[in-house]
Scaffold this active site. Sequence first.
Site, PDB file in Angstrom:
ATOM      1  N   SER A 285      77.785-131.242  24.810  1.00 22.06           N
ATOM      2  CA  SER A 285      78.779-130.661  23.911  1.00 22.06           C
ATOM      3  C   SER A 285      78.210-129.431  23.197  1.00 22.06           C
ATOM      4  O   SER A 285      77.645-128.553  23.847  1.00 22.06           O
ATOM      5  CB  SER A 285      79.259-131.745  22.928  1.00 22.06           C
ATOM      6  OG  SER A 285      80.489-131.372  22.344  1.00 22.06           O
TER       7      SER A 285
ATOM      8  N   ASP B 189      83.787-133.766  27.967  1.00 19.92           N
ATOM      9  CA  ASP B 189      82.654-133.696  27.042  1.00 19.92           C
ATOM     10  C   ASP B 189      81.492-134.611  27.442  1.00 19.92           C
ATOM     11  O   ASP B 189      81.668-135.799  27.669  1.00 19.92           O
ATOM     12  CB  ASP B 189      83.146-134.080  25.648  1.00 19.92           C
ATOM     13  CG  ASP B 189      82.195-133.659  24.551  1.00 19.92           C
ATOM     14  OD1 ASP B 189      81.094-134.224  24.477  1.00 19.92           O
ATOM     15  OD2 ASP B 189      82.556-132.770  23.764  1.00 19.92           O
TER      16      ASP B 189
END
Length: 300
Positions: A57, A169
């Site tokens: 991320s 993610d």
Amino acid sequence: MARPNQSALSSGPTPSSERTGLALAFGGGFARGFAHLGVLQVLEQNHIPISYISGSSVGSILGAAYASGAPLARIIATCRTIRFRDIARWRVSRLGLASNHRLGDLIEQVFESRRFEDLKIPLAIVATDLANGEPVVFAHGNLSEAIRASCAFPGLFEPVQIGTRCLADGGLVAPVPTRAARDLGAAHVIGVSVGTDDGRRGAPSNIFQVVCRAVNAAQKHQLEIWEREADLVLRPDVQSLAWDDFDRADEAIEAGAAATRRALPRIQKLLNPAADSALNLDARLEAEAHSYLWLAEASR
């Protein structure tokens, strides 16, 4: 791109006897992730070399920027001015509320390299394969695509299609990607966790807070998994920061710096255990010498 559960390094994980150097594993956390820059700041000031970096991320953005050779001062200056609109464009669809295509512009602006092969520091970026829930680790090819995939937070950003894979993610499967850091060949791994909760108390007031808290709840049960691969875990105090507090970058950076300064003795011991053993031996010998002197004086 790697197959699920495998490193993208063609040779596979490095045998433990061949591991060298220090790796940093940067976790996700949106604006809280600016704390990673404080970690880098203190390590630079103390001339502690970084041999590898992994990121999930926001950790993938900041880790890749530093690994590209961009000066830390420039990265920090950019982060002080960045806002959510600089990385996202609202585009409501069946798969998400926004696109993160604008991350590509940020990479062009800040990074010194555009491909993994051109980085100054070896890097691994983790994303999640939505078809099977497995991690996908990037260590070769286009940086922008890998970063966009690793930052595609579910419910907010649309997933990123790379080849036949639909990716989201990396924090879903690797909140702090310590395993990816270890597989790069590191002898020592420091994980940096800034958390993914939304920084607010009480009942959630919007769909993003609902998703964010659900992800955070799931990640709490993965602590043992990723911590097992870390020699040391840093947890900067960023609990007062919300996910979108981009205008509080300096607070997050200082929190990361403070956590690293506190951990410096442990980091130095980790990297130079022989010197630490020598110091302990010297201390013991000195204590014994004082003890003998005291006994000699007492027996007169």
